[in-house]
Design an enzyme around this catalytic site. Structure first.
Site, PDB file in Angstrom:
ATOM      1  N   GLN A  46      46.909  78.082  26.019  1.00 36.87           N
ATOM      2  CA  GLN A  46      45.782  78.939  25.633  1.00 36.87           C
ATOM      3  C   GLN A  46      44.641  78.882  26.648  1.00 36.87           C
ATOM      4  O   GLN A  46      43.627  79.548  26.481  1.00 36.87           O
ATOM      5  CB  GLN A  46      45.252  78.531  24.252  1.00 36.87           C
ATOM      6  CG  GLN A  46      46.254  78.686  23.123  1.00 36.87           C
ATOM      7  CD  GLN A  46      46.468  80.133  22.703  1.00 36.87           C
ATOM      8  OE1 GLN A  46      45.739  81.041  23.103  1.00 36.87           O
ATOM      9  NE2 GLN A  46      47.492  80.368  21.895  1.00 36.87           N
ATOM     10  N   SER A  68      52.768  79.240  29.554  1.00 38.88           N
ATOM     11  CA  SER A  68      53.604  80.311  29.035  1.00 38.88           C
ATOM     12  C   SER A  68      53.084  81.657  29.545  1.00 38.88           C
ATOM     13  O   SER A  68      51.874  81.859  29.639  1.00 38.88           O
ATOM     14  CB  SER A  68      53.542  80.271  27.505  1.00 38.88           C
ATOM     15  OG  SER A  68      54.273  81.333  26.983  1.00 38.88           O
ATOM     16  N   CYS A 122      52.803  81.146  13.899  1.00 40.71           N
ATOM     17  CA  CYS A 122      54.063  80.478  13.602  1.00 40.71           C
ATOM     18  C   CYS A 122      54.144  80.027  12.155  1.00 40.71           C
ATOM     19  O   CYS A 122      55.200  79.998  11.568  1.00 40.71           O
ATOM     20  CB  CYS A 122      54.243  79.256  14.488  1.00 40.71           C
ATOM     21  SG  CYS A 122      53.512  79.429  16.098  1.00 40.71           S
TER      22      CYS A 122
END
Lengths: 150, 406
Positions: free
Chosen positions: B193, B213, B340
């Site tokens: 993040q 990511s 999630c």
């Protein structure tokens, strides 16, 4: 996880949402830890046959989409039914009418039927107590009468 | 149905930037070679992979040989943590190490720690953040023992957006390693993040392992990176072909790697234009407005030590999923807790770690801005939010009061 069209409909525009002033019974079910709480009000009336029916029913619910939709659905299912019929409404009925909740949400639908059963139980208990109270009143009155006489 | 969609869930994922997509497209059907093949087409693919690797190494201020492509941050986190523990157990013939993390990590770190503890492969300490959602370095320091070999702390919390003192922890680790130790203390950070807005210079931060990511920075999904310091030897998670210098076998996903390389280049460009400062202004504008005009609402996590894209509120007498659904019906897409766990119905472990009670965690909303979010979108969002909160509170009829004295 996806909700059925029926759930979305009831969530978008819940039926019989709000408070009944001077209800004949109120039940609160659920708990703040799990996050879904429902308050159900009922007003009892009589049909043409003289049987007791659910004349009015309303709810207030803090909870997820499923909790609000099941609250709305139970009011639809119970309204106008005799108290005996209403008591027979199950979680499964609510679930069926809502075209099934996603499996992880099944506990929310428990809440609605539980709320109705709780409200009816409370009403029956109140009714049982009433005649007793009357008897107490009568005897108290008669005692007073005797006192007066003496 | 609403015509326009306002997407305010950029911490969950971001759209692939059109420039990134253009860069990726030739590598699906035209330049489709295997990056390990020796012929021209293979070489072409191999060069594209190496170019992407260079782009990433530049941002991280590291050697290209320290960048390993993975399937995403979950794999990077697993590889890093399990690798460090496995190596220690091998070296010290079955002896069990001590490892430290925070109580509000992403599940791909937290659950790896829990599984190592359950399998008796490591002794584990979970450090709780302070009420403002920031880890106190002194609290970490107190947990370090002679056999502590790993500290894993996220750079920016994915739910409440609080920034963790990564450089300070890096300095602490360097300090600890100055003394004679059986095995050096290794520092891993999940920087997923953070990459969009904060420096990920591994030298400056003093990290040994970093997970990244692509899909959080307008790159494709399914591609991640593990930065691993050159002198740090840890075993791979999987065995197979010799790709990524035997550390991460599996045919290179060339289009995705190319996409990651392009996306990270664009991050730098946006930061040079001051995107983070502009976003912070928009963020603070919305925070102010919500706090001022909606009663009984609380900001979760520090207001200052906070990612420029993150707003996380808790509303009294409102349930998060209902709020999310009503906003969705208006064409506004936001998150409750982490994406999630939205379907798992569990109270957020992040909010519980801040010291909130279970019943305080249900009415939360995560709003995460993106590079294309404009003030007009935020005004539209605000007007809908205010109405929906009022409506839902009316439906709830203060039922919570029934429990106040219990």
């Amino acid at each position: 996880m996806k909700y059925s069209k029926k759930v979305i409909e009831h969530f978008r525009k819940p039926h019989n949402q709000g408070e009944i002033k001077n209800p004949d019974s109120v039940a609160v079910v659920g708990n703040p830890v799990c996050g879904d709480i429902m308050r159900l009000y009922i007003k009892v009336g009589k049909n043409k046959k003289g049987e007791e029916i659910i004349k009015d029913i309303k709810f207030e619910t803090l909870g997820c989409g499923a909790a609000i939709a099941t609250s709305s659905m139970i009011t639809d299912l119970a309204k106008g039914k005799t108290l005996e019929e209403a008591y027979k409404i199950t979680t499964k009925n609510v679930n069926e009418e809502l075209e099934w909740l996603p499996p992880v949400k099944q506990h929310c639908s428990n809440l609605a039927a539980e709320g109705l059963h709780e409200a009816l139980k409370k009403y029956f208990e109140k009714k049982k107590e009433k005649p007793k109270k009357k008897k107490v009143c009568k005897s108290a009155k008669s005692k007073k009468m005797t006192k007066k006489k003496s | 149905m609403p015509k326009k969609i306002i997407y305010l869930d950029n911490a969950a994922t971001t759209p692939v930037d059109k420039k990134v997509l253009q860069k990726m497209l030739p590598y699906f059907s035209e330049k489709f070679g295997n990056a390990m093949s020796l012929h021209t087409m293979g070489e072409e693919a191999g060069d594209a992979v190496e170019e992407a690797r260079e782009n990433i190494a530049k941002i991280l201020n590291c050697d290209v040989q320290e960048i390993f492509f993975t399937s995403g941050a979950t794999e990077s986190n697993n590889t890093a943590i399990k690798g460090v523990v496995k190596r220690y157990i091998q070296e010290f013939k079955g002896e069990i190490p001590h490892i430290i993390t925070s109580a509000f990590e992403h599940h791909s770190v937290l659950d790896v720690f829990k599984s190592l503890e359950r399998d008796k492969k490591a002794e584990v300490s979970f450090v709780a953040p302070k009420a403002d959602g920031v880890i106190d370095v002194d609290d970490l320091k107190k947990e370090i023992k002679n056999n502590t070999i790993l500290i894993s702390i996220m750079y920016v919390n994915n739910e409440i957006g609080t920034i963790q003192p990564i450089k300070e922890i890096g300095d602490l680790v360097k300090e600890v390693n100055k003394k004679q130790r059986k095995s050096p203390l290794i520092f891993h950070t999940d920087a997923v993040q953070a990459l969009n807005y904060f420096t990920c210079d591994v030298e400056y931060l003093g990290v040994d392992l970093m997970s990244l990511s692509a899909h959080k920075i307008y790159g494709p999904k399914g591609i991640g990176v593990l930065y691993k310091r050159k002198n740090l030897n840890i075993p791979p998670l999987m065995n197979g072909g010799g790709q990524e210098r035997n550390f991460r076998p599996g045919t290179h996903s060339v289009p995705q790697i190319v996409g990651f390389g392009e996306a990270i280049k664009l991050v730098k460009k946006r930061l040079e234009k001051g995107e983070d400062k502009k976003m912070k202004e928009k963020r603070d504008y919305l925070i102010e407005k919500i706090l001022k005009e909606i009663p009984d609402v609380y900001l979760n996590g520090s207001r200052e030590k906070r990612s420029p894209n993150n707003i996380h509120f808790r509303f009294d007498s409102v349930e998060g999923e209902s709020l999310l659904m009503k906003l969705d019906m208006e064409g506004i897409e936001v998150g409750t807790g982490s994406a999630c766990s939205s379907a798992s119905l569990q109270a957020s472990h992040v909010l519980l770690a801040l010291g909130l009670k279970q019943e305080q965690t249900h009415g939360s909303l995560r709003i995460t801005l993106g590079k294309d979010t404009c003030k007009k979108d935020l005004d539209y969002f605000f007007s809908k939010l205010k109405k929906i909160v009022t409506d839902l509170r009316k439906i709830s009829g203060n039922v919570l009061d029934e429990f106040k004295n219990k």
